[in-house]
Design a protein around this motif. Structure first.
Motif, short mmCIF file in Angstrom:
data_model
loop_
_atom_site.label_atom_id
_atom_site.label_comp_id
_atom_site.label_asym_id
_atom_site.label_seq_id
_atom_site.Cartn_x
_atom_site.Cartn_y
_atom_site.Cartn_z
N ALA A 135 5.01 22.23 1.28
CA ALA A 135 5.16 21.25 0.77
C ALA A 135 5.74 19.98 1.17
CB ALA A 135 5.26 21.42 -0.50
N ALA A 136 6.95 20.79 2.39
CA ALA A 136 7.16 19.40 2.66
C ALA A 136 6.38 19.14 3.71
CB ALA A 136 8.65 20.92 3.86
N THR A 137 6.08 19.88 4.19
CA THR A 137 4.97 19.65 5.32
C THR A 137 3.47 18.13 4.62
OG1 THR A 137 4.52 21.24 6.50
CG2 THR A 137 3.13 20.74 7.09
N ALA A 138 3.02 18.94 3.51
CA ALA A 138 2.22 18.36 2.99
C ALA A 138 3.19 17.09 2.90
CB ALA A 138 1.68 18.55 1.59
N LEU A 139 4.55 16.77 2.39
CA LEU A 139 4.94 15.44 1.87
C LEU A 139 5.10 14.72 3.17
CD1 LEU A 139 7.87 16.32 -0.23
CD2 LEU A 139 6.37 14.36 -0.84
N VAL A 140 5.06 15.63 4.68
CA VAL A 140 5.24 14.21 5.62
C VAL A 140 3.85 14.38 5.77
CG1 VAL A 140 5.71 14.87 7.91
CG2 VAL A 140 7.71 15.52 6.54
N GLU A 141 2.98 14.78 5.69
CA GLU A 141 1.95 13.95 5.96
C GLU A 141 1.13 13.16 5.05
OE1 GLU A 141 -1.38 17.38 5.95
OE2 GLU A 141 -0.09 18.73 7.78
N LYS A 142 1.64 13.11 3.95
CA LYS A 142 1.12 11.76 3.31
C LYS A 142 1.90 10.59 3.74
CE LYS A 142 -2.10 13.93 1.21
NZ LYS A 142 -3.60 12.87 0.92
N ALA A 143 3.53 10.86 3.43
CA ALA A 143 3.95 10.00 3.86
C ALA A 143 3.62 9.08 5.05
CB ALA A 143 5.41 10.37 4.27
N GLU A 144 3.43 9.81 6.17
CA GLU A 144 2.43 9.27 7.53
C GLU A 144 1.13 8.52 7.53
OE1 GLU A 144 2.49 12.34 10.57
OE2 GLU A 144 5.23 12.70 10.71
N GLU A 145 0.88 8.68 6.48
CA GLU A 145 -0.28 8.71 5.94
C GLU A 145 -0.45 7.50 5.66
OE1 GLU A 145 -3.35 10.91 3.86
OE2 GLU A 145 -2.79 12.05 5.76
N TYR A 146 1.23 6.95 4.60
CA TYR A 146 0.83 5.67 3.39
C TYR A 146 1.74 4.87 4.95
CZ TYR A 146 3.53 2.67 0.10
OH TYR A 146 4.05 1.50 -0.16
N ILE A 147 2.29 5.69 5.63
CA ILE A 147 3.34 4.52 6.60
C ILE A 147 2.18 3.50 8.09
CG2 ILE A 147 5.06 4.02 8.11
CD1 ILE A 147 6.28 6.28 6.61
N ALA A 148 1.49 4.26 8.15
CA ALA A 148 0.52 4.28 9.19
C ALA A 148 0.03 2.90 7.74
CB ALA A 148 -0.53 5.26 9.63
N THR A 149 -0.58 3.50 6.79
CA THR A 149 -1.93 2.84 5.97
C THR A 149 -1.11 0.99 5.49
OG1 THR A 149 -2.77 4.12 5.30
CG2 THR A 149 -3.06 2.23 3.87
N LEU A 150 0.46 1.11 5.49
CA LEU A 150 1.00 -0.26 4.98
C LEU A 150 1.21 -1.13 6.58
CD1 LEU A 150 2.55 -1.09 2.56
CD2 LEU A 150 4.59 0.35 3.45
N THR A 151 1.85 -0.53 7.91
CA THR A 151 1.29 -1.08 8.46
C THR A 151 0.60 -2.31 9.16
OG1 THR A 151 3.71 0.67 9.59
CG2 THR A 151 2.42 -1.02 11.40
N LYS A 152 -1.16 -1.42 9.13
CA LYS A 152 -2.38 -1.85 9.49
C LYS A 152 -2.36 -3.06 8.63
CE LYS A 152 -4.31 2.18 11.27
NZ LYS A 152 -5.25 3.34 10.66
N GLU A 153 -1.91 -3.25 7.46
CA GLU A 153 -1.80 -3.86 6.39
C GLU A 153 -1.25 -5.37 6.90
OE1 GLU A 153 -3.25 -6.27 3.35
OE2 GLU A 153 -4.37 -5.22 4.32
#
Length: 68
Positions: A25-43
């Motif tokens: 679960a921790a690994t999944a949270l990290v992956e999703k958090a990184e995806e969200y941060i990447a999307t947010l940063t691009k925008e």
């Protein structure tokens, strides 16, 4: 390999009510958090460039959150 430290993500999860967080679960949270941060940063970057700036400002991030 994840850039965010797993321990930090687990700490955030625990501060928000999780008693325990499994390693998968921790690994999944990290992956999703990184995806969200990447999307947010691009925008946010798109908004900064539209405003004629190279630097992302707080207002860009706030607007990016609203657009997400």
């Amino acid at each position: 390999m994840a850039d965010l430290p797993i321990a930090a993500v687990v700490r955030i999860a625990k501060k928000n009510g999780a008693e325990r967080v499994g390693s998968d679960a921790a690994t999944a949270l990290v992956e999703k958090a990184e995806e969200y941060i990447a999307t947010l940063t691009k925008e946010a970057n798109r908004l900064a460039l539209h405003a004629g700036r190279k630097t992302i400002k707080e207002e860009d991030v706030k607007m990016a959150v609203e657009n997400a």
